[in-house]
Design an enzyme around this catalytic site. Structure first.
Site, mmCIF file in Angstrom:
data_model
loop_
_atom_site.group_PDB
_atom_site.id
_atom_site.type_symbol
_atom_site.label_atom_id
_atom_site.label_comp_id
_atom_site.label_asym_id
_atom_site.label_seq_id
_atom_site.Cartn_x
_atom_site.Cartn_y
_atom_site.Cartn_z
ATOM 1 N N TRP A 25 0.815 -1.216 0.000
ATOM 2 C CA TRP A 25 0.000 0.000 0.000
ATOM 3 C C TRP A 25 0.845 1.261 0.000
ATOM 4 C CZ3 TRP A 25 -0.401 -4.000 3.534
ATOM 5 C CH2 TRP A 25 0.314 -3.848 4.719
ATOM 6 N N GLU A 38 -5.313 -0.038 6.465
ATOM 7 C CA GLU A 38 -5.413 0.377 7.866
ATOM 8 C C GLU A 38 -6.486 -0.410 8.624
ATOM 9 O OE1 GLU A 38 -3.323 2.008 9.378
ATOM 10 O OE2 GLU A 38 -2.232 3.092 7.831
ATOM 11 N N THR A 44 -3.663 -6.116 14.284
ATOM 12 C CA THR A 44 -3.248 -7.253 13.466
ATOM 13 C C THR A 44 -1.848 -7.015 12.939
ATOM 14 O OG1 THR A 44 -5.553 -7.567 12.784
ATOM 15 C CG2 THR A 44 -3.865 -8.635 11.441
ATOM 16 N N TYR A 121 -7.255 6.758 15.387
ATOM 17 C CA TYR A 121 -6.038 6.302 14.732
ATOM 18 C C TYR A 121 -6.176 6.291 13.201
ATOM 19 C CZ TYR A 121 -2.832 3.342 12.394
ATOM 20 O OH TYR A 121 -1.948 2.907 11.469
ATOM 21 N N ASP A 139 -0.897 4.508 18.007
ATOM 22 C CA ASP A 139 -1.263 3.089 18.064
ATOM 23 C C ASP A 139 -0.387 2.425 19.129
ATOM 24 O OD1 ASP A 139 1.213 3.042 16.879
ATOM 25 O OD2 ASP A 139 0.720 1.372 15.560
#
Length: 356
Positions: A25, A38, A44, A121, A139
Site C-alpha cells: 500500500w 489500515e 493485526t 487512529y 497506536d
DNA sequence: AAGGCGGGGGC
DNA sequence: GCCCCAGCCTT
C-alpha cells in the site's frame, strides 16, 4: 530532551529510510488502498494481514467493487482474520462512499472519523498519509516508543493516557511530511523498539531514551492488566441428511462473538455434558422440535479448546442423523461458501463427510 | 470509563 | 502460559 523537534525528526527519518519495509500500500498512495490496509491492520500484525490485503485488492480493485459485493461475500473473504466488525464496517462504509460520495473519500481527519470503523487512529493515518494533514497517529507502537523515550508511565489504556500520548505525538509530528513521520514512528516500534527484548544498545535513540537511562525499558509502556478469560462450553449439532447430502448452518445474530458468521446449530452449556445430559437440555430439545433427529454420537471425546483473547471455548461436535430437510439446509458441496469462524472451518476441513 | 471483540506469533 | 498486535464501538 528534544529542544528541537527537528532532532527527533532527523533521527527517525534517517532510521526509517534505511529500515522501512516495502509494503504494497506504500507503492501507490490512494485513499482506498490506505483505508483498506489500515482497517486490516487494526490489532493485526502486518505478516498476518498481508495475504488478506492482496485478496481484497484483487477481488475488489475499486471501492465500487467492494460496495457491489454482499456482506456475506466480504465476510467470507475476511474469514480467519478476526474482529469481524471490521469487515462489516468496511463494507458499510464502502457503500456510503460509493453511493453518496461518488467513490471519493473525505480528505480531512474530522470528516474521515465520522465513517463507520474509522476512529482516531485510522482517521489520522488516512488524513496524514493521503492528504498531508498533520494529525498524529497513536497506536500500540507509538505508545511504546514514546513512553520509553520520554519515560512516561501514565497508563496507556486510560483516558488520561490517550490524551497525553496524543498530545505528545501531535507536538512531535513533522508538519512538513506528517504521513512519513507517522509511518516511521510506527515502523520503528514494530521493527526496533519491540515489546520484549528490544535491541537498546544499537538504538538510534539510545542517547536520548529516558527509559534506557533509568533501566525502565522493560516496564514501559504501563498497561492495565486484563481480566481473566471466560470459559464457555459449546456443543455443535452437526446434522447429516444423507438422503439430501445436506446439513444445517445458522447465522449468528445479535451481540457477542462472530456476528453474521455461520455455524452448526449450537447448544451452549455451563459445563461439559454427557450425551444423556445433552438430550435433556432445553436448547437441544427445542432444536429437535424442528426436525426429527435419529441419532446422536460424539465426534470428539476430547473437547477442542478454541482460544480467543477473552474467551476459551471448549467445543464438542455431535453428529446427528435426520431424514428431514428444509430451506435452511446447506448442501455439503456448498458449505465452503459460507463465512464461518476458524473453529468451524477447522472442523469442516477435517470431517470426512464434507470432503469432496 | 470499562468491556467486548479473533486469531496468530513470539518467547 | 502470557503478551501483543498500524483499534473501534457500545454501554
Amino acid at each position: 530532551m528534544f529542544d528541537k523537534r527537528e532532532i527527533f525528526h532527523n533521527i527517525l527519518r534517517t532510521w526509517y529510510l534505511k529500515h522501512k519495509r516495502d509494503l504494497p500500500w506504500r507503492e501507490q498512495v490512494s485513499p482506498y488502498y490506505i483505508w483498506l490496509s489500515e482497517i486490516i491492520l487494526q490489532q493485526t500484525r502486518v505478516d498476518q494481514g498481508l495475504p488478506y490485503y492482496f485478496k481484497f485488492i484483487s477481488k475488489y480493485p475499486t471501492i465500487f467493487d467492494l460496495a457491489d459485493a454482499s456482506e456475506e461475500e466480504v465476510l467470507k473473504l475476511w474469514q480467519g482474520l478476526g474482529y469481524y466488525s471490521r469487515a462489516r464496517n468496511l463494507h458499510a462504509t464502502a457503500r456510503i462512499i460509493a453511493s453518496e460520495r461518488n467513490g471519493q473519500f473525505p480528505e480531512t481527519y474530522a470528516e474521515l472519523k465520522k465513517l463507520k470503523g474509522i476512529g482516531d487512529y485510522t482517521a489520522s493515518a488516512i488524513a496524514s498519509i493521503c492528504f498531508n494533514e498533520p494529525t498524529a497517529v497513536v497506536d500500540g507502537n507509538v505508545y511504546r516508543v514514546l513512553s520509553r523515550i520520554f519515560g512516561i508511565s501514565t497508563l496507556v489504556n486510560s483516558t488520561a493516557g490517550a490524551k497525553e500520548f496524543k498530545a505528545l505525538a501531535q507536538h512531535l509530528i513533522d508538519s512538513d511530511d506528517p504521513g512519513t513521520f507517522n509511518q516511521a514512528i510506527m515502523e520503528f516500534g514494530a521493527r526496533h523498539c519491540l515489546p520484549q527484548n528490544p535491541d537498546c544498545p544499537n538504538c538510534v535513540f539510545a542517547t536520548n531514551c529516558e527509559a534506557l537511562r533509568t533501566g525502565a525499558v522493560g516496564k514501559l509502556p504501563v498497561k492495565l492488566s486484563k481480566k481473566p478469560v471466560r470459559k464457555r462450553f459449546f456443543n455443535y449439532i452437526v446434522m447429516l441428511s444423507e438422503a439430501h447430502n445436506s446439513t444445517w448452518l445458522r447465522q449468528r445474530n445479535g451481540k457477542g462473538i462472530w456476528q453474521h458468521l455461520y455455524e452448526f446449530p449450537l447448544v451452549e452449556t455451563d459445563k461439559e455434558v454427557s450425551a444423556a445430559e445433552l438430550l435433556e437440555h432445553e436448547g437441544y430439545k427445542s432444536l429437535c422440535k424442528k426436525l426429527s433427529v435419529e441419532g446422536l454420537t460424539l465426534y470428539n471425546e476430547e473437547a477442542i479448546v478454541h482460544k480467543l483473547s477473552h474467551q476459551h471455548i471448549n467445543t464438542r461436535f455431535w453428529i446427528a442423523r435426520t431424514s428431514d430437510t428444509d430451506e435452511k439446509a446447506v448442501r455439503y458441496s456448498e458449505i465452503t461458501n459460507y463465512p464461518v469462524p476458524v473453529l468451524i472451518e477447522n472442523f469442516i476441513s477435517e470431517f470426512p463427510v464434507f470432503k469432496n
